[in-house]
Scaffold this active site. Sequence first.
Site, PDB file in Angstrom:
ATOM      1  N   ASP A 118      34.322  35.970  40.387  1.00 29.36           N
ATOM      2  CA  ASP A 118      33.989  37.355  39.947  1.00 29.36           C
ATOM      3  C   ASP A 118      32.605  37.774  40.723  1.00 29.36           C
ATOM      4  O   ASP A 118      32.742  38.792  41.241  1.00 29.36           O
ATOM      5  CB  ASP A 118      33.529  37.026  38.510  1.00 29.36           C
ATOM      6  CG  ASP A 118      33.154  38.473  37.709  1.00 29.36           C
ATOM      7  OD1 ASP A 118      34.031  39.453  38.019  1.00 29.36           O
ATOM      8  OD2 ASP A 118      32.252  38.698  36.965  1.00 29.36           O
ATOM      9  N   GLY A 119      31.421  36.861  40.668  1.00 25.89           N
ATOM     10  CA  GLY A 119      30.421  37.525  41.571  1.00 25.89           C
ATOM     11  C   GLY A 119      30.773  37.601  42.944  1.00 25.89           C
ATOM     12  O   GLY A 119      29.944  38.695  43.482  1.00 25.89           O
ATOM     13  N   ILE A 141      37.300  27.781  38.244  1.00 26.82           N
ATOM     14  CA  ILE A 141      38.012  26.771  37.361  1.00 26.82           C
ATOM     15  C   ILE A 141      38.093  27.616  35.781  1.00 26.82           C
ATOM     16  O   ILE A 141      38.863  27.262  34.990  1.00 26.82           O
ATOM     17  CB  ILE A 141      37.368  25.543  37.141  1.00 26.82           C
ATOM     18  CG1 ILE A 141      35.830  25.743  36.519  1.00 26.82           C
ATOM     19  CG2 ILE A 141      37.337  24.718  38.386  1.00 26.82           C
ATOM     20  CD1 ILE A 141      35.228  24.773  35.898  1.00 26.82           C
ATOM     21  N   ASP A 142      37.432  28.592  35.717  1.00 26.95           N
ATOM     22  CA  ASP A 142      37.432  29.281  34.295  1.00 26.95           C
ATOM     23  C   ASP A 142      38.565  30.086  33.982  1.00 26.95           C
ATOM     24  O   ASP A 142      38.913  30.605  33.135  1.00 26.95           O
ATOM     25  CB  ASP A 142      35.939  30.120  34.401  1.00 26.95           C
ATOM     26  CG  ASP A 142      34.635  29.323  34.034  1.00 26.95           C
ATOM     27  OD1 ASP A 142      34.626  28.008  33.958  1.00 26.95           O
ATOM     28  OD2 ASP A 142      33.798  29.975  33.812  1.00 26.95           O
ATOM     29  N   ARG A 177      36.478   8.100  13.829  1.00 24.52           N
ATOM     30  CA  ARG A 177      35.512   9.060  14.236  1.00 24.52           C
ATOM     31  C   ARG A 177      35.982  10.497  14.434  1.00 24.52           C
ATOM     32  O   ARG A 177      37.164  10.683  14.901  1.00 24.52           O
ATOM     33  CB  ARG A 177      34.675   8.611  15.645  1.00 24.52           C
ATOM     34  CG  ARG A 177      33.624   7.471  15.047  1.00 24.52           C
ATOM     35  CD  ARG A 177      32.963   7.117  16.458  1.00 24.52           C
ATOM     36  NE  ARG A 177      32.005   6.069  16.180  1.00 24.52           N
ATOM     37  CZ  ARG A 177      31.373   5.295  17.086  1.00 24.52           C
ATOM     38  NH1 ARG A 177      31.936   4.954  18.100  1.00 24.52           N
ATOM     39  NH2 ARG A 177      30.412   4.571  16.451  1.00 24.52           N
ATOM     40  N   GLY A 185      33.478  26.931  30.810  1.00 22.80           N
ATOM     41  CA  GLY A 185      33.964  28.112  30.123  1.00 22.80           C
ATOM     42  C   GLY A 185      32.945  28.770  29.612  1.00 22.80           C
ATOM     43  O   GLY A 185      32.564  28.805  28.244  1.00 22.80           O
ATOM     44  N   ARG A 186      32.325  29.756  30.509  1.00 19.80           N
ATOM     45  CA  ARG A 186      31.229  30.428  29.782  1.00 19.80           C
ATOM     46  C   ARG A 186      31.455  31.668  29.040  1.00 19.80           C
ATOM     47  O   ARG A 186      30.816  31.920  27.853  1.00 19.80           O
ATOM     48  CB  ARG A 186      30.222  30.870  31.036  1.00 19.80           C
ATOM     49  CG  ARG A 186      30.521  31.439  32.051  1.00 19.80           C
ATOM     50  CD  ARG A 186      29.317  31.960  32.920  1.00 19.80           C
ATOM     51  NE  ARG A 186      28.330  30.946  33.530  1.00 19.80           N
ATOM     52  CZ  ARG A 186      27.117  30.795  33.200  1.00 19.80           C
ATOM     53  NH1 ARG A 186      26.510  31.831  32.944  1.00 19.80           N
ATOM     54  NH2 ARG A 186      26.566  29.724  33.633  1.00 19.80           N
ATOM     55  N   GLU A 237      31.797  25.555  26.541  1.00 17.41           N
ATOM     56  CA  GLU A 237      30.241  25.680  26.401  1.00 17.41           C
ATOM     57  C   GLU A 237      29.762  27.251  25.970  1.00 17.41           C
ATOM     58  O   GLU A 237      28.733  26.926  25.456  1.00 17.41           O
ATOM     59  CB  GLU A 237      29.961  25.451  27.842  1.00 17.41           C
ATOM     60  CG  GLU A 237      30.486  26.426  28.861  1.00 17.41           C
ATOM     61  CD  GLU A 237      30.063  26.432  30.397  1.00 17.41           C
ATOM     62  OE1 GLU A 237      29.257  25.174  30.654  1.00 17.41           O
ATOM     63  OE2 GLU A 237      30.437  27.006  31.140  1.00 17.41           O
ATOM     64  N   HIS A 288      30.557  18.918  35.211  1.00 22.10           N
ATOM     65  CA  HIS A 288      30.886  19.094  36.707  1.00 22.10           C
ATOM     66  C   HIS A 288      32.220  18.250  36.995  1.00 22.10           C
ATOM     67  O   HIS A 288      32.566  18.306  38.165  1.00 22.10           O
ATOM     68  CB  HIS A 288      29.950  19.153  37.444  1.00 22.10           C
ATOM     69  CG  HIS A 288      28.693  20.523  37.518  1.00 22.10           C
ATOM     70  ND1 HIS A 288      28.031  20.225  36.570  1.00 22.10           N
ATOM     71  CD2 HIS A 288      28.908  21.565  38.318  1.00 22.10           C
ATOM     72  CE1 HIS A 288      27.173  21.426  36.675  1.00 22.10           C
ATOM     73  NE2 HIS A 288      27.888  22.333  37.581  1.00 22.10           N
TER      74      HIS A 288
HETATM   75  O1  F6P Z   1      31.987  29.518  36.621  1.00 22.37           O
HETATM   76  C1  F6P Z   1      32.475  28.333  36.791  1.00 22.37           C
HETATM   77  C2  F6P Z   1      31.553  27.514  36.153  1.00 22.37           C
HETATM   78  O2  F6P Z   1      31.725  25.962  36.222  1.00 22.37           O
HETATM   79  C3  F6P Z   1      31.290  27.545  34.716  1.00 22.37           C
HETATM   80  O3  F6P Z   1      32.068  27.205  33.855  1.00 22.37           O
HETATM   81  C4  F6P Z   1      29.833  27.049  34.191  1.00 22.37           C
HETATM   82  O4  F6P Z   1      29.228  27.735  33.227  1.00 22.37           O
HETATM   83  C5  F6P Z   1      29.104  27.241  35.514  1.00 22.37           C
HETATM   84  O5  F6P Z   1      30.052  27.435  36.731  1.00 22.37           O
HETATM   85  C6  F6P Z   1      28.135  26.507  35.950  1.00 22.37           C
HETATM   86  O6  F6P Z   1      27.390  26.758  37.151  1.00 22.37           O
HETATM   87  P1  F6P Z   1      26.542  25.629  37.860  1.00 22.37           P
HETATM   88  O7  F6P Z   1      27.426  24.846  38.722  1.00 22.37           O
HETATM   89  O8  F6P Z   1      25.743  26.567  38.736  1.00 22.37           O
HETATM   90  O9  F6P Z   1      25.678  24.986  36.939  1.00 22.37           O
END
Ligand code: F6P
Length: 364
Positions: A118-119, A141-142, A177, A185-186, A237, A288
Amino acid sequence: MKRVLVATGGGDCPGLNAVIRAVVKRAAQEKDWEVIGSIQSFDGILKEPTEIKILDDAAVKGIHYQGGTIIGTTTKGGPFAWPVKNSDGTWGSADRSDEMIRKLQYLGVDAVISIGGDGSQKISQQLYEKGLNIIGVPKTIDNDLMATDFTFGYQTAVQVCTEAVDKLKTTAASHNRIFILEAMGRDAGWIALSAAIAGGAEACLIPEIPYDINQVVKKLDSRFLKGKGFGIIVIAEGAMPIDGEALAEESVEVGNPNLKLSGAADRLLMELKQAGVEADIRTTVLGHLQRGGIPMAYDRILATQFGVKAFEMVLEKKFGHMVASRHPDIVAVPLLDAIGKQNLVSPTSNMIQTAKGVGICFGD
Ligand code: F6P
């Protein structure tokens, strides 16, 4: 000789190298094209001395199944917001886009292929508006980019997350458990949702559907009889309770305004305990692991399709456009269609209906 410059921007993603290789291989079929890569996104062009890499056949040999990116990437700064240290020691930013376009002209670059999320594609659009011949390739990945069925890298992340669910199931069942698995996934819950269906989780909590903790407790209770049973919850997340927000830490990285999301799984554990859940609960944060390593076959294929199409769009002068998957075709869509809004999970979509159809609880 004509030159196309490739840059990879934003968080890395399985399949980046497969795109680079496909661009190079397709370009090699035209006699008069050379491919170069800018190191660490556009930073390589803006740095003094310039950091670029010739991307020829030897440079891309066998990289299609390697994770990461052979030309590096960054989530910091960029041509429109280059980090600059002020005299008082604080950080500001400078617009170096004109300077970058001039440098690209000086380097004899005829077109740019920008691989990013996106960015990065917002930057592509801004550069296009300034007259740069630029093509976008959607990566994340999102899977939250509009105008394409999928971004490459997403299926690999889903596979990693699904394997984690499979593994947690056996240990959860052995110990009676509950496991909470936090996926990336922000803003979009695609990874969590897909892995919850594929792995057979009991609950899935995503940013698009704020959860009521009582509904989650009810679902978990139904999984335990006289203390025996187990449960797996996949949480994105960026998920949040109905009266709360996504948990994030301020970014302390210079030039990276993105908040760092963290704590969704731990918060859920606390909420479940406060709601009276007696079973032991453990959390696993995948982080990651979902981004690194070998891309699965699907992503290699999609990335290769994207790379070939991106170079063909350069030949066709389809600048200001992004490569997109529109099954069964790979097409060109205006960058503006991809960046206006995000591709989020619709609560009324078939994926949610399917998940609910097999009993997955979303806390709604
Ligand atoms: O946008 C992809 C992503 O992996 C998100 O799912 C995650 O919140 C973010 O990047 C993490 O970014 P960074 O590696 O800069 O901490």
